[in-house]
Design an enzyme around this catalytic site. Structure first.
Site, PDB file in Angstrom:
ATOM      1  NE  ARG A  44      -2.437   1.123   3.610  1.00 37.61           N
ATOM      2  CZ  ARG A  44      -3.151   1.028   4.726  1.00 37.61           C
ATOM      3  NH1 ARG A  44      -4.461   0.792   4.659  1.00 37.61           N
ATOM      4  NH2 ARG A  44      -2.588   1.157   5.914  1.00 37.61           N
ATOM      5  CD  GLU A  66     -11.926   7.160   7.264  1.00 38.72           C
ATOM      6  OE1 GLU A  66     -11.463   6.017   7.137  1.00 38.72           O
ATOM      7  OE2 GLU A  66     -11.407   8.156   6.743  1.00 38.72           O
ATOM      8  CE  LYS A 122      -1.959   4.820   7.105  1.00 41.14           C
ATOM      9  NZ  LYS A 122      -3.265   5.252   7.625  1.00 41.14           N
TER      10      LYS A 122
END
Length: 290
Positions: A52, A184, A151
């Site tokens: 990732r 979230e 991210k």
């Protein structure tokens, strides 16, 4: 022995771990990171975290000066240098030092640092008792502005949301997107349970595709539960039988109230507990040994 931090090809002490004030990660949030956990010498799903990281890097055209295999070894070596078998690891890659302009082409090459330390996101009692949450007024960044699959170091949105929770006397905040759907927590994924079915928001609403989230999806399926990835609203949170948050740092934490609405019977639910028990088993075997 003090903390040993990997920084640009060498291990240095905590006091000597310094970056330039001209680093684009500091000036503009121009960089990426991964939060990773190790348990009793096993770095949980390290390969997924590394993949990732490199996907995030490719998406923002950031060249990492190590192969994925080399980065995997560096994470493990950081744990060994600090004599840690169980720890939280923060792996950061910035664009590197440049000038005060926005252009990334003026940066001199990526900067990489790895920190490994102990971290407790919530107190041990809260995992047994559950936490209280509120719905944040601050909305999650739109996915068409900043893709949640990246991210990145741009976490001001998350920090403002966390501040709302703390100011309200709660442990966490639940975040909505611009259309009013639940996305979230401030830094965790969310699951609701209703009539034995688990539902988590799909990533396209603005949620990060969490490593722990994926582990929970897999574990729930193995335990015989139906898991759906579909949009839901505050109403669905309020009327859920169980609610829990997942994340590398948070692990699996039950939510027992949201906006002063009691969730279920006001205690961590049986499905949450069962999944948490299964999760504690795989974190010591699924991953890379240091």
């Amino acid at each position: 022995m003090g903390s040993q931090i990997f920084l640009d090809g060498a291990f240095v002490s905590r006091d000597d771990a310094k970056v330039s004030v001209f680093d684009h990660g500091l000036l503009y949030g121009d960089g990426i990171f991964e939060g990773i956990r190790s348990y009793d010498g096993n770095v949980f799903r390290l390969q997924q975290h590394i993949r990732r990281l490199y996907d995030s890097a490719k998406s923002i055209a950031l060249e990492i000066p190590y192969t994925q295999e080399e980065m995997t070894d560096l994470v493990c070596e950081t744990l060994r240098r600090n004599e840690l078998s169980s720890a939280y690891i923060r792996l950061v890659v910035t664009r590197g030092s440049g000038d005060l302009g926005l252009s990334p082409t003026n940066c001199h090459g990526a900067r990489v640092f790895i920190i490994a330390e102990q971290l407790a996101m919530f107190s041990a009692a809260l995992y047994e008792q559950g936490i209280h949450a509120v719905t944040a007024a601050t909305r999650r960044n739109r996915s068409d502005s900043l893709n949640p699959k990246i991210k990145s170091l741009n976490y001001l949105n998350n920090i403002l949301i966390k501040m709302e929770a703390l100011n309200a006397g709660a442990s966490e905040a639940i975040v909505l997107n611009s259309e009013g759907y639940v996305v979230e927590g401030s830094g965790e994924n969310i699951f609701v349970v209703r009539d034995g079915v688990l539902t988590t928001p799909p990533a396209y609403l603005g949620a990060l595709e969490g490593i722990t989230r994926q582990a929970v999806i897999e574990l729930a399926g193995e335990l015989g539960y139906v898991v759906k990835q579909e949009p839901f609203t505050q109403h669905d949170v309020y009327v859920a039988d169980e609610v829990f948050l997942t994340g590398t740092a948070a692990e699996i934490v039950p939510v027992i109230s949201v906006d002063r609405r009691t969730i279920g019977n006001g205690a961590p639910g049986s499905i949450t507990k069962r999944i948490h028990e299964a999760f504690t088993q795989i974190v010591r075997t699924d991953g890379v040994r240091i």
